[in-house]
Structure formats: C-alpha cells, structure tokens
Design a protein around this motif. Structure first.
Motif, PDB file in Angstrom:
ATOM      1  N   HIS A  92       0.849  -1.392   0.012  1.00 35.93           N
ATOM      2  CA  HIS A  92      -0.111  -0.060   0.243  1.00 35.93           C
ATOM      3  C   HIS A  92       0.930   1.224  -0.055  1.00 35.93           C
ATOM      4  O   HIS A  92       0.320   2.306  -0.357  1.00 35.93           O
ATOM      5  N   THR A  93       1.998   1.233   0.363  1.00 32.84           N
ATOM      6  CA  THR A  93       2.954   2.351   0.432  1.00 32.84           C
ATOM      7  C   THR A  93       4.165   2.509  -0.390  1.00 32.84           C
ATOM      8  O   THR A  93       4.691   3.432  -0.672  1.00 32.84           O
ATOM      9  N   GLY A  94       4.570   1.406  -0.671  1.00 32.84           N
ATOM     10  CA  GLY A  94       5.975   1.157  -1.531  1.00 32.84           C
ATOM     11  C   GLY A  94       7.063   1.175  -0.635  1.00 32.84           C
ATOM     12  O   GLY A  94       8.087   0.892  -1.058  1.00 32.84           O
ATOM     13  N   LEU A  95       6.852   1.342   0.759  1.00 31.02           N
ATOM     14  CA  LEU A  95       7.887   1.241   1.631  1.00 31.02           C
ATOM     15  C   LEU A  95       8.467  -0.187   1.848  1.00 31.02           C
ATOM     16  O   LEU A  95       7.701  -1.109   1.980  1.00 31.02           O
ATOM     17  N   LEU A  96       9.508  -0.525   2.499  1.00 32.90           N
ATOM     18  CA  LEU A  96      10.149  -1.332   2.955  1.00 32.90           C
ATOM     19  C   LEU A  96      10.767  -2.422   1.816  1.00 32.90           C
ATOM     20  O   LEU A  96      12.020  -2.555   1.804  1.00 32.90           O
ATOM     21  N   PHE A  97       9.907  -2.622   0.809  1.00 32.90           N
ATOM     22  CA  PHE A  97      10.373  -3.454  -0.326  1.00 32.90           C
ATOM     23  C   PHE A  97      10.235  -2.851  -1.589  1.00 32.90           C
ATOM     24  O   PHE A  97      11.143  -3.145  -2.337  1.00 32.90           O
ATOM     25  N   GLY A  98       9.546  -2.201  -1.964  1.00 27.67           N
ATOM     26  CA  GLY A  98       9.343  -1.291  -3.336  1.00 27.67           C
ATOM     27  C   GLY A  98       8.058  -1.408  -3.774  1.00 27.67           C
ATOM     28  O   GLY A  98       6.818  -1.643  -3.065  1.00 27.67           O
ATOM     29  N   SER A  99       7.570  -0.916  -4.913  1.00 21.39           N
ATOM     30  CA  SER A  99       6.322  -1.006  -5.601  1.00 21.39           C
ATOM     31  C   SER A  99       5.931  -2.279  -6.205  1.00 21.39           C
ATOM     32  O   SER A  99       6.530  -2.787  -7.133  1.00 21.39           O
ATOM     33  N   TYR A 100       4.924  -3.040  -5.749  1.00 21.61           N
ATOM     34  CA  TYR A 100       4.575  -4.373  -6.283  1.00 21.61           C
ATOM     35  C   TYR A 100       3.103  -4.780  -5.646  1.00 21.61           C
ATOM     36  O   TYR A 100       2.408  -4.013  -4.898  1.00 21.61           O
ATOM     37  N   SER A 101       2.720  -5.708  -6.314  1.00 21.81           N
ATOM     38  CA  SER A 101       1.200  -6.073  -6.188  1.00 21.81           C
ATOM     39  C   SER A 101       1.021  -7.454  -6.109  1.00 21.81           C
ATOM     40  O   SER A 101       1.906  -8.099  -7.236  1.00 21.81           O
ATOM     41  N   TYR A 102       0.043  -8.145  -5.649  1.00 24.30           N
ATOM     42  CA  TYR A 102       0.037  -9.867  -5.668  1.00 24.30           C
ATOM     43  C   TYR A 102      -1.023 -10.059  -6.617  1.00 24.30           C
ATOM     44  O   TYR A 102      -1.979  -9.402  -6.943  1.00 24.30           O
ATOM     45  N   GLY A 103      -0.735 -11.256  -7.112  1.00 22.88           N
ATOM     46  CA  GLY A 103      -1.673 -11.800  -8.071  1.00 22.88           C
ATOM     47  C   GLY A 103      -2.679 -12.699  -7.508  1.00 22.88           C
ATOM     48  O   GLY A 103      -2.874 -12.824  -6.405  1.00 22.88           O
ATOM     49  N   GLU A 104      -3.134 -13.742  -8.240  1.00 23.00           N
ATOM     50  CA  GLU A 104      -4.169 -14.733  -7.674  1.00 23.00           C
ATOM     51  C   GLU A 104      -3.451 -15.942  -7.357  1.00 23.00           C
ATOM     52  O   GLU A 104      -4.493 -16.571  -6.647  1.00 23.00           O
ATOM     53  N   THR A 105      -2.381 -16.181  -7.583  1.00 22.84           N
ATOM     54  CA  THR A 105      -1.897 -17.517  -7.543  1.00 22.84           C
ATOM     55  C   THR A 105      -1.852 -18.018  -5.901  1.00 22.84           C
ATOM     56  O   THR A 105      -2.224 -19.181  -5.719  1.00 22.84           O
ATOM     57  N   LEU A 106      -1.739 -17.044  -5.205  1.00 26.69           N
ATOM     58  CA  LEU A 106      -1.381 -17.631  -3.585  1.00 26.69           C
ATOM     59  C   LEU A 106      -2.703 -17.485  -2.817  1.00 26.69           C
ATOM     60  O   LEU A 106      -2.658 -17.590  -1.497  1.00 26.69           O
ATOM     61  N   GLY A 107      -3.695 -17.252  -3.494  1.00 19.82           N
ATOM     62  CA  GLY A 107      -5.320 -17.508  -2.756  1.00 19.82           C
ATOM     63  C   GLY A 107      -5.726 -16.081  -2.199  1.00 19.82           C
ATOM     64  O   GLY A 107      -5.462 -15.128  -2.544  1.00 19.82           O
ATOM     65  N   PHE A 108      -6.600 -16.506  -1.254  1.00 23.50           N
ATOM     66  CA  PHE A 108      -7.412 -15.634  -0.398  1.00 23.50           C
ATOM     67  C   PHE A 108      -6.684 -14.321  -0.066  1.00 23.50           C
ATOM     68  O   PHE A 108      -5.534 -14.534   0.451  1.00 23.50           O
ATOM     69  N   LYS A 109      -7.106 -13.138  -0.227  1.00 20.01           N
ATOM     70  CA  LYS A 109      -6.376 -12.017   0.190  1.00 20.01           C
ATOM     71  C   LYS A 109      -7.259 -11.097   1.276  1.00 20.01           C
ATOM     72  O   LYS A 109      -8.342 -11.055   1.278  1.00 20.01           O
ATOM     73  N   LEU A 110      -6.309 -10.432   1.857  1.00 21.41           N
ATOM     74  CA  LEU A 110      -6.796  -9.530   3.112  1.00 21.41           C
ATOM     75  C   LEU A 110      -5.891  -8.359   3.090  1.00 21.41           C
ATOM     76  O   LEU A 110      -4.857  -8.473   3.051  1.00 21.41           O
ATOM     77  N   TRP A 111      -6.708  -7.167   2.616  1.00 26.88           N
ATOM     78  CA  TRP A 111      -5.973  -5.917   2.349  1.00 26.88           C
ATOM     79  C   TRP A 111      -5.041  -6.262   1.273  1.00 26.88           C
ATOM     80  O   TRP A 111      -3.814  -5.583   1.311  1.00 26.88           O
ATOM     81  N   GLU A 112      -5.541  -6.846   0.139  1.00 27.80           N
ATOM     82  CA  GLU A 112      -4.475  -7.027  -0.914  1.00 27.80           C
ATOM     83  C   GLU A 112      -3.245  -7.856  -0.923  1.00 27.80           C
ATOM     84  O   GLU A 112      -2.462  -7.921  -1.684  1.00 27.80           O
ATOM     85  N   VAL A 113      -2.994  -8.692   0.257  1.00 24.48           N
ATOM     86  CA  VAL A 113      -2.065  -9.575   0.397  1.00 24.48           C
ATOM     87  C   VAL A 113      -2.715 -10.761   0.757  1.00 24.48           C
ATOM     88  O   VAL A 113      -3.482 -11.020   1.663  1.00 24.48           O
ATOM     89  N   PRO A 114      -2.100 -11.910   0.260  1.00 24.69           N
ATOM     90  CA  PRO A 114      -2.476 -13.308   0.687  1.00 24.69           C
ATOM     91  C   PRO A 114      -2.195 -13.596   1.927  1.00 24.69           C
ATOM     92  O   PRO A 114      -1.235 -13.263   2.521  1.00 24.69           O
ATOM     93  N   LEU A 115      -3.003 -14.016   2.691  1.00 27.05           N
ATOM     94  CA  LEU A 115      -3.118 -14.780   4.001  1.00 27.05           C
ATOM     95  C   LEU A 115      -1.686 -15.721   4.146  1.00 27.05           C
ATOM     96  O   LEU A 115      -1.236 -15.666   5.196  1.00 27.05           O
ATOM     97  N   LEU A 116      -1.807 -16.472   3.152  1.00 24.36           N
ATOM     98  CA  LEU A 116      -0.619 -17.309   3.128  1.00 24.36           C
ATOM     99  C   LEU A 116       0.852 -16.702   3.225  1.00 24.36           C
ATOM    100  O   LEU A 116       1.914 -17.382   3.641  1.00 24.36           O
ATOM    101  N   ILE A 117       0.957 -15.277   2.795  1.00 20.73           N
ATOM    102  CA  ILE A 117       2.375 -14.584   2.950  1.00 20.73           C
ATOM    103  C   ILE A 117       2.813 -14.730   4.339  1.00 20.73           C
ATOM    104  O   ILE A 117       4.013 -14.844   4.613  1.00 20.73           O
ATOM    105  N   GLY A 118       1.680 -14.594   5.344  1.00 20.14           N
ATOM    106  CA  GLY A 118       2.255 -14.597   6.719  1.00 20.14           C
ATOM    107  C   GLY A 118       2.681 -15.876   7.247  1.00 20.14           C
ATOM    108  O   GLY A 118       3.712 -16.154   7.951  1.00 20.14           O
ATOM    109  N   LEU A 119       2.202 -17.243   6.588  1.00 19.95           N
ATOM    110  CA  LEU A 119       2.499 -18.540   6.825  1.00 19.95           C
ATOM    111  C   LEU A 119       4.117 -18.689   6.428  1.00 19.95           C
ATOM    112  O   LEU A 119       4.853 -19.276   6.894  1.00 19.95           O
TER     113      LEU A 119
END
Length: 223
Positions: A92-119
């Motif tokens: 949402h800000t481009g801070l920390l890592f840079g400007s990017y967005s998630y696709g659909e492969t990793l499944g259900f998203k919350l706030w535009e980020v797949p929950l599986l990313i935390g795992l």
C-alpha cells in the motif's frame, strides 16, 4: 556353533519411518510441482495448487515441532503478523520493499495481501533459524546467517514469482530495496527466534528450506 543375527530394534525402525515418510512425501510434493510448473502443458492447473502445497509443507514441518509452549505460540503468532503486516505496508505504500502487487496464485487476500504470506514468513524464519542453530556462532551472528539464507532464497523466488503470478513489480524490475527490506525484516525476526524461549528441535526444518531452495533454483533455470 550357533550363529546370532543382529536385528534393528522395532522402536528405531518406527523412529526412522516417522521421519523418512514425511520427508519422502515432501520430495514428491516438490518434484511433482516442479514438473507441473516447468515442464507440463497444464501449468495453470499446477499454479492453482500452490496454496495447497504451501499448506501441506507447513503441516508436515510443524508436526515435527516439539514443545508447543505459550512462548512458541506467541512467537509463531507474532512472526506471522509481522511478516503479513510488513507486506501490507509494502503493497500500500511502497515502503520496505518497493512498489509491487500480488496476483491470484497465492489464494485469499486480506488488504490485498494473501494470508498465506504470513505463514510463508513464519516457515522461512523457522527453518533458517534452525539451520543457523546447527552452527556454534554467537546468537547475533546466527541471526545474520538466518536472514542471509532468507534473502538467498528470495533472490531466486522473485523472478519465478513474476512468471507464475505470485506477485509483480512495477516496471517489471526487481528493485534493490526489496532485498534490503527483506534482510531488515528477516534479521529482526531472526533475532526474536534466537532469543525466544522455546524448544528449537525440528529435524525436518533444514530439509524444508533445502527443498524450497532447490525448487526455486530449478524454476529459475527454466525461465
């Protein structure tokens, strides 16, 4: 003269099988996944199985964890949340890592980020922390080693991720800020791993990291 034969105790056989079977299952998971993504004509079908593969990997990995104490549960929860929220900030800000967005492969998203990313963050911190603990280095150096192993894996994940719609970078180029940000967040979480008071005995953990590394290096070679 009577002959005696030495037999392997049944408990030892069971102990070996308890470890060997899950490891073999993981190897099959990743071998099939690699074939499906790199060599099969049904690549999109295998892409959709990515969340299942990640969930199964984590289920097997954490089934080998010993000592589900309150300290461990707190560690797992905080690492999950820190990894997930750092990605929310990044998207949402481009801070920390840079400007990017998630696709659909990793499944259900919350706030535009797949929950599986935390795992995924939890899995990587946990496995690389176990690998660094195989050394006799000071705990701060172990944290540096663990964070470096995470960045090494991410180096190969990034181009693969763009190819298979995990996420995409603005302009199609992976910025240096991504690796700097990854190292910073990973190092902080590795420090927590080293100081957290829970049992760090999981013999499957190094193999999970190695399989992940071989899997993404292999896909990277086929790009």
């Amino acid at each position: 003269m009577s002959e005696t034969t030495q037999t392997v105790p049944i408990p030892a056989i069971r102990k070996y099988a308890t470890f060997a079977l899950p490891l073999a299952l993981l190897v099959v998971f990743y071998a099939v996944g690699f074939w499906g993504l790199a060599l099969s004509e049904a690549r999109e079908s295998f892409q959709r199985l990515t969340p299942l593969n990640l969930l199964l990997t984590n289920a097997l990995l954490f089934s080998f964890h010993r000592g589900w104490s309150g300290s461990y549960v707190l560690f797992a929860l905080l690492v999950f949340l820190c990894g997930f929220l750092s990605e929310v900030i990044g998207v949402h800000t481009g801070l920390l890592f840079g400007s990017y967005s998630y696709g659909e492969t990793l499944g259900f998203k919350l706030w535009e980020v797949p929950l599986l990313i935390g795992l995924n963050w939890l899995m990587l911190v946990y496995t690389t922390g176990h690998i660094s603990n195989l050394t006799r280095l000071p705990w701060v150096v172990k944290a540096l080693l663990g964070a470096s192993l995470m960045v090494l894996l991410d180096f190969f994940i990034e181009p693969v991720a763009m190819q298979y719609d995990f996420w995409s970078w603005r302009g199609g180029e992976i910025p240096l800020s991504n690796f700097i940000g990854w190292f910073a967040v990973a190092f902080m979480l590795q420090l927590y791993f080293q100081k957290a008071n829970f049992r760090k005995e999981n013999k499957l953990a190094p193999f999970v990291y190695l399989l992940q590394l071989l899997f993404f290096v292999g896909l990277w070679c086929f790009l």
